[in-house]
Motif scaffolding. Structure first.
Motif, PDB file in Angstrom:
ATOM      1  N   VAL A  27       0.811  -1.217   0.000  1.00 35.59           N
ATOM      2  CA  VAL A  27       0.000   0.000   0.000  1.00 35.59           C
ATOM      3  C   VAL A  27       0.846   1.270   0.000  1.00 35.59           C
ATOM      4  O   VAL A  27       0.363   2.337  -0.321  1.00 35.59           O
ATOM      5  CB  VAL A  27      -0.993  -0.033   1.185  1.00 35.59           C
ATOM      6  N   ILE A  28       2.112   1.158   0.294  1.00 39.80           N
ATOM      7  CA  ILE A  28       2.986   2.331   0.380  1.00 39.80           C
ATOM      8  C   ILE A  28       3.284   2.867  -1.021  1.00 39.80           C
ATOM      9  O   ILE A  28       3.646   2.103  -1.911  1.00 39.80           O
ATOM     10  CB  ILE A  28       4.285   1.972   1.119  1.00 39.80           C
ATOM     11  N   PRO A  29       3.108   4.173  -1.231  1.00 36.05           N
ATOM     12  CA  PRO A  29       3.346   4.727  -2.561  1.00 36.05           C
ATOM     13  C   PRO A  29       4.826   4.697  -2.936  1.00 36.05           C
ATOM     14  O   PRO A  29       5.694   4.930  -2.091  1.00 36.05           O
ATOM     15  CB  PRO A  29       2.852   6.173  -2.443  1.00 36.05           C
ATOM     16  N   SER A  30       5.073   4.401  -4.198  1.00 32.93           N
ATOM     17  CA  SER A  30       6.449   4.424  -4.700  1.00 32.93           C
ATOM     18  C   SER A  30       6.860   5.873  -4.929  1.00 32.93           C
ATOM     19  O   SER A  30       6.025   6.790  -4.906  1.00 32.93           O
ATOM     20  CB  SER A  30       6.535   3.653  -6.016  1.00 32.93           C
ATOM     21  N   GLU A  31       8.134   6.080  -5.182  1.00 32.07           N
ATOM     22  CA  GLU A  31       8.596   7.433  -5.497  1.00 32.07           C
ATOM     23  C   GLU A  31       7.942   7.916  -6.790  1.00 32.07           C
ATOM     24  O   GLU A  31       7.605   9.096  -6.912  1.00 32.07           O
ATOM     25  CB  GLU A  31      10.129   7.470  -5.613  1.00 32.07           C
ATOM     26  N   ALA A  32       7.722   7.004  -7.735  1.00 31.21           N
ATOM     27  CA  ALA A  32       7.039   7.368  -8.988  1.00 31.21           C
ATOM     28  C   ALA A  32       5.602   7.815  -8.705  1.00 31.21           C
ATOM     29  O   ALA A  32       5.117   8.773  -9.323  1.00 31.21           O
ATOM     30  CB  ALA A  32       7.054   6.199  -9.960  1.00 31.21           C
ATOM     31  N   ASP A  33       4.913   7.139  -7.775  1.00 36.43           N
ATOM     32  CA  ASP A  33       3.555   7.553  -7.388  1.00 36.43           C
ATOM     33  C   ASP A  33       3.574   8.974  -6.832  1.00 36.43           C
ATOM     34  O   ASP A  33       2.729   9.803  -7.161  1.00 36.43           O
ATOM     35  CB  ASP A  33       2.970   6.622  -6.320  1.00 36.43           C
ATOM     36  N   LYS A  34       4.543   9.254  -5.982  1.00 36.76           N
ATOM     37  CA  LYS A  34       4.643  10.581  -5.364  1.00 36.76           C
ATOM     38  C   LYS A  34       4.953  11.654  -6.402  1.00 36.76           C
ATOM     39  O   LYS A  34       4.350  12.730  -6.388  1.00 36.76           O
ATOM     40  CB  LYS A  34       5.717  10.582  -4.278  1.00 36.76           C
ATOM     41  N   GLN A  35       5.889  11.361  -7.308  1.00 36.20           N
ATOM     42  CA  GLN A  35       6.254  12.331  -8.342  1.00 36.20           C
ATOM     43  C   GLN A  35       5.080  12.617  -9.265  1.00 36.20           C
ATOM     44  O   GLN A  35       4.815  13.777  -9.605  1.00 36.20           O
ATOM     45  CB  GLN A  35       7.443  11.821  -9.148  1.00 36.20           C
ATOM     46  N   LEU A  36       4.370  11.568  -9.674  1.00 34.65           N
ATOM     47  CA  LEU A  36       3.221  11.749 -10.557  1.00 34.65           C
ATOM     48  C   LEU A  36       2.126  12.563  -9.869  1.00 34.65           C
ATOM     49  O   LEU A  36       1.525  13.452 -10.477  1.00 34.65           O
ATOM     50  CB  LEU A  36       2.677  10.393 -11.009  1.00 34.65           C
ATOM     51  N   THR A  37       1.908  12.295  -8.597  1.00 32.35           N
ATOM     52  CA  THR A  37       0.902  13.044  -7.845  1.00 32.35           C
ATOM     53  C   THR A  37       1.268  14.523  -7.799  1.00 32.35           C
ATOM     54  O   THR A  37       0.421  15.387  -8.040  1.00 32.35           O
ATOM     55  CB  THR A  37       0.743  12.485  -6.417  1.00 32.35           C
ATOM     56  N   ARG A  38       2.523  14.822  -7.500  1.00 31.21           N
ATOM     57  CA  ARG A  38       2.972  16.222  -7.470  1.00 31.21           C
ATOM     58  C   ARG A  38       2.780  16.886  -8.839  1.00 31.21           C
ATOM     59  O   ARG A  38       2.335  18.036  -8.935  1.00 31.21           O
ATOM     60  CB  ARG A  38       4.438  16.313  -7.044  1.00 31.21           C
ATOM     61  N   LYS A  39       3.085  16.155  -9.896  1.00 32.71           N
ATOM     62  CA  LYS A  39       2.941  16.676 -11.250  1.00 32.71           C
ATOM     63  C   LYS A  39       1.472  16.965 -11.583  1.00 32.71           C
ATOM     64  O   LYS A  39       1.148  18.008 -12.165  1.00 32.71           O
ATOM     65  CB  LYS A  39       3.520  15.658 -12.238  1.00 32.71           C
ATOM     66  N   ILE A  40       0.583  16.061 -11.190  1.00 30.05           N
ATOM     67  CA  ILE A  40      -0.847  16.246 -11.451  1.00 30.05           C
ATOM     68  C   ILE A  40      -1.398  17.410 -10.625  1.00 30.05           C
ATOM     69  O   ILE A  40      -2.189  18.209 -11.118  1.00 30.05           O
ATOM     70  CB  ILE A  40      -1.624  14.941 -11.189  1.00 30.05           C
ATOM     71  N   VAL A  41      -0.978  17.519  -9.365  1.00 31.72           N
ATOM     72  CA  VAL A  41      -1.420  18.645  -8.524  1.00 31.72           C
ATOM     73  C   VAL A  41      -0.975  19.968  -9.150  1.00 31.72           C
ATOM     74  O   VAL A  41      -1.751  20.925  -9.220  1.00 31.72           O
ATOM     75  CB  VAL A  41      -0.881  18.505  -7.080  1.00 31.72           C
ATOM     76  N   LYS A  42       0.253  20.019  -9.636  1.00 30.47           N
ATOM     77  CA  LYS A  42       0.779  21.238 -10.255  1.00 30.47           C
ATOM     78  C   LYS A  42      -0.032  21.596 -11.509  1.00 30.47           C
ATOM     79  O   LYS A  42      -0.405  22.761 -11.708  1.00 30.47           O
ATOM     80  CB  LYS A  42       2.259  21.050 -10.603  1.00 30.47           C
ATOM     81  N   ALA A  43      -0.313  20.612 -12.347  1.00 29.19           N
ATOM     82  CA  ALA A  43      -1.114  20.862 -13.552  1.00 29.19           C
ATOM     83  C   ALA A  43      -2.525  21.297 -13.169  1.00 29.19           C
ATOM     84  O   ALA A  43      -3.105  22.185 -13.810  1.00 29.19           O
ATOM     85  CB  ALA A  43      -1.163  19.605 -14.416  1.00 29.19           C
ATOM     86  N   GLY A  44      -3.073  20.680 -12.141  1.00 31.40           N
ATOM     87  CA  GLY A  44      -4.402  21.045 -11.676  1.00 31.40           C
ATOM     88  C   GLY A  44      -4.458  22.500 -11.223  1.00 31.40           C
ATOM     89  O   GLY A  44      -5.432  23.203 -11.495  1.00 31.40           O
ATOM     90  N   LYS A  45      -3.424  22.954 -10.542  1.00 33.51           N
ATOM     91  CA  LYS A  45      -3.379  24.359 -10.106  1.00 33.51           C
ATOM     92  C   LYS A  45      -3.429  25.293 -11.307  1.00 33.51           C
ATOM     93  O   LYS A  45      -4.127  26.304 -11.292  1.00 33.51           O
ATOM     94  CB  LYS A  45      -2.111  24.622  -9.292  1.00 33.51           C
ATOM     95  N   PHE A  46      -2.702  24.947 -12.355  1.00 28.89           N
ATOM     96  CA  PHE A  46      -2.682  25.763 -13.564  1.00 28.89           C
ATOM     97  C   PHE A  46      -4.075  25.851 -14.189  1.00 28.89           C
ATOM     98  O   PHE A  46      -4.466  26.883 -14.724  1.00 28.89           O
ATOM     99  CB  PHE A  46      -1.677  25.168 -14.562  1.00 28.89           C
ATOM    100  N   LEU A  47      -4.839  24.755 -14.102  1.00 25.78           N
ATOM    101  CA  LEU A  47      -6.175  24.692 -14.701  1.00 25.78           C
ATOM    102  C   LEU A  47      -7.292  25.026 -13.706  1.00 25.78           C
ATOM    103  O   LEU A  47      -8.465  24.908 -14.035  1.00 25.78           O
ATOM    104  CB  LEU A  47      -6.409  23.293 -15.272  1.00 25.78           C
ATOM    105  N   ASP A  48      -6.937  25.410 -12.496  1.00 30.91           N
ATOM    106  CA  ASP A  48      -7.913  25.685 -11.430  1.00 30.91           C
ATOM    107  C   ASP A  48      -8.770  24.472 -11.114  1.00 30.91           C
ATOM    108  O   ASP A  48      -9.977  24.578 -10.882  1.00 30.91           O
ATOM    109  CB  ASP A  48      -8.806  26.889 -11.774  1.00 30.91           C
ATOM    110  N   ILE A  49      -8.138  23.300 -11.101  1.00 32.69           N
ATOM    111  CA  ILE A  49      -8.811  22.062 -10.721  1.00 32.69           C
ATOM    112  C   ILE A  49      -8.052  21.486  -9.525  1.00 32.69           C
ATOM    113  O   ILE A  49      -6.883  21.125  -9.637  1.00 32.69           O
ATOM    114  CB  ILE A  49      -8.834  21.040 -11.878  1.00 32.69           C
ATOM    115  N   LEU A  50      -8.716  21.436  -8.382  1.00 32.02           N
ATOM    116  CA  LEU A  50      -8.080  20.896  -7.180  1.00 32.02           C
ATOM    117  C   LEU A  50      -7.964  19.380  -7.247  1.00 32.02           C
ATOM    118  O   LEU A  50      -8.895  18.704  -7.688  1.00 32.02           O
ATOM    119  CB  LEU A  50      -8.899  21.257  -5.942  1.00 32.02           C
TER     120      LEU A  50
END
Length: 75
Positions: A27-50
């Motif tokens: 169940v523990i997220p991999s480093e790739a899971d964490k990086q992808l999540t950060r990338k999606i959050v950043k893109a979401g901020k640009f599009l005003d999608i939380l």
């Protein structure tokens, strides 16, 4: 990533929750899971999608919530 936000934009979503499975049962997220999540959050901020959460589920009825662990930063 494009498919995630294409769907969110087409449905006029203002927030999304991500989920994926770990069939291994780990169940523990991999480093790739964490990086992808950060990338999606950043893109979401640009599009005003939380991004409210990213949940990892396993076949053993366990889960990991990035939000519960304070790994989602929308500020």
């Amino acid at each position: 990533m494009r498919l995630i936000f294409a769907t969110a934009l087409k449905t006029l979503s203002t927030a999304i929750i991500l989920t994926h499975n770990h069939p291994s049962g780990v169940v523990i997220p991999s480093e790739a899971d964490k990086q992808l999540t950060r990338k999606i959050v950043k893109a979401g901020k640009f599009l005003d999608i939380l991004v409210l959460d990213h949940i990892i589920v396993t076949p053993h009825q366990s889960y990991f919530s990035f939000s519960d662990e304070r790994l989602i930063l929308n500020d």
